[in-house]
Design a protein around this motif. Structure first.
Motif, PDB file in Angstrom:
ATOM      1  N   UNK A 139       0.784  -1.025   0.070  1.00  0.00           N
ATOM      2  CA  UNK A 139      -0.114  -0.269  -0.152  1.00  0.00           C
ATOM      3  C   UNK A 139       0.399   0.935  -0.293  1.00  0.00           C
ATOM      4  N   UNK A 140       1.869   1.553   0.452  1.00  0.00           N
ATOM      5  CA  UNK A 140       2.369   2.390   0.786  1.00  0.00           C
ATOM      6  C   UNK A 140       4.180   1.783   0.302  1.00  0.00           C
ATOM      7  N   UNK A 141       5.112   2.741  -0.734  1.00  0.00           N
ATOM      8  CA  UNK A 141       6.061   2.037  -0.992  1.00  0.00           C
ATOM      9  C   UNK A 141       7.463   2.982  -0.016  1.00  0.00           C
ATOM     10  N   UNK A 153       6.335  -0.320   6.629  1.00  0.00           N
ATOM     11  CA  UNK A 153       6.277  -0.675   8.520  1.00  0.00           C
ATOM     12  C   UNK A 153       4.810  -0.808   8.436  1.00  0.00           C
ATOM     13  N   UNK A 154       4.930   0.720   8.600  1.00  0.00           N
ATOM     14  CA  UNK A 154       3.712   0.603   9.424  1.00  0.00           C
ATOM     15  C   UNK A 154       2.063   0.094   8.888  1.00  0.00           C
ATOM     16  N   UNK A 206      -0.578   5.466   4.647  1.00  0.00           N
ATOM     17  CA  UNK A 206       0.050   6.761   3.877  1.00  0.00           C
ATOM     18  C   UNK A 206      -0.692   8.289   3.597  1.00  0.00           C
ATOM     19  N   UNK A 207      -1.329   8.103   2.987  1.00  0.00           N
ATOM     20  CA  UNK A 207      -1.600   9.315   2.333  1.00  0.00           C
ATOM     21  C   UNK A 207      -2.214   9.378   3.774  1.00  0.00           C
ATOM     22  N   UNK A 248       4.752   9.768   6.290  1.00  0.00           N
ATOM     23  CA  UNK A 248       5.965   9.551   7.466  1.00  0.00           C
ATOM     24  C   UNK A 248       6.137   9.112   8.597  1.00  0.00           C
ATOM     25  N   UNK A 249       4.812   8.390  10.245  1.00  0.00           N
ATOM     26  CA  UNK A 249       4.843   8.914  10.808  1.00  0.00           C
ATOM     27  C   UNK A 249       4.885   7.777  11.412  1.00  0.00           C
ATOM     28  N   UNK A 250       4.838   7.703  12.840  1.00  0.00           N
ATOM     29  CA  UNK A 250       4.986   6.939  14.131  1.00  0.00           C
ATOM     30  C   UNK A 250       3.931   6.120  14.478  1.00  0.00           C
ATOM     31  N   UNK A 251       4.327   4.825  15.091  1.00  0.00           N
ATOM     32  CA  UNK A 251       3.138   4.491  15.566  1.00  0.00           C
ATOM     33  C   UNK A 251       2.219   4.872  16.134  1.00  0.00           C
ATOM     34  N   UNK A 252       1.241   5.224  16.423  1.00  0.00           N
ATOM     35  CA  UNK A 252       0.133   6.148  17.478  1.00  0.00           C
ATOM     36  C   UNK A 252      -0.537   5.030  18.184  1.00  0.00           C
TER      37      UNK A 252
END
Length: 124
Positions: free
Chosen positions: A45-47, A53-54, A63-64, A68-72
């Motif tokens: 889904x995300x490149x 990894x998320x 991704x949308x 590029x973010x942390x595990x929430x």
């Protein structure tokens, strides 16, 4: 059952003998593939690496909403579900320093029961 999940950045599956390549030699991965399930149809889904990894840990394309973010804190994680429902122990071995940085990769290594960091990326 034991599961080994291998995630490699920037590797085209067509370069692996398990997917038909006959000129690249990967004897350890070949032995593992012979004793394993090798997926023929798979999609991402995300490149980029952290968003991918998320996606894998949450089971959804993130991704949308978070490029590029942390595990929430509200994310439902595969590792937590396997731990609580099946008593599964998870271990991360990585050379990816962004798992440990505050900010974008924050909290990725904490998803696992234990982890090891092997130098070899980005700053080397």
């Amino acid at each position: 059952m034991r599961t080994i999940f291998i995630l490699l950045d920037s590797l085209n599956r067509h370069m692996l003998p398990a997917y038909g390549n006959d000129w690249v030699h990967t004897p350890a991965l070949d032995r593992l593939a012979e004793r394993s399930v090798v997926f023929q149809n798979h999609f991402c889904g995300s490149m980029p690496c952290i968003p991918a990894r998320r996606d894998l840990l949450t089971g959804k394309a993130c991704f949308l909403e978070a490029p590029w973010g942390p595990i929430e804190p509200w994310d439902t994680l595969l590792t937590n579900q396997l731990r609580s429902e099946k008593g599964t122990y998870s271990h991360l071995i990585t050379d990816h320093p962004h798992y440990f940085n505050g900010g974008a990769g924050d909290r990725y290594h904490n998803c696992f029961d234990s982890w090891e960091y092997e130098r070899g990326q980005v700053w080397d």
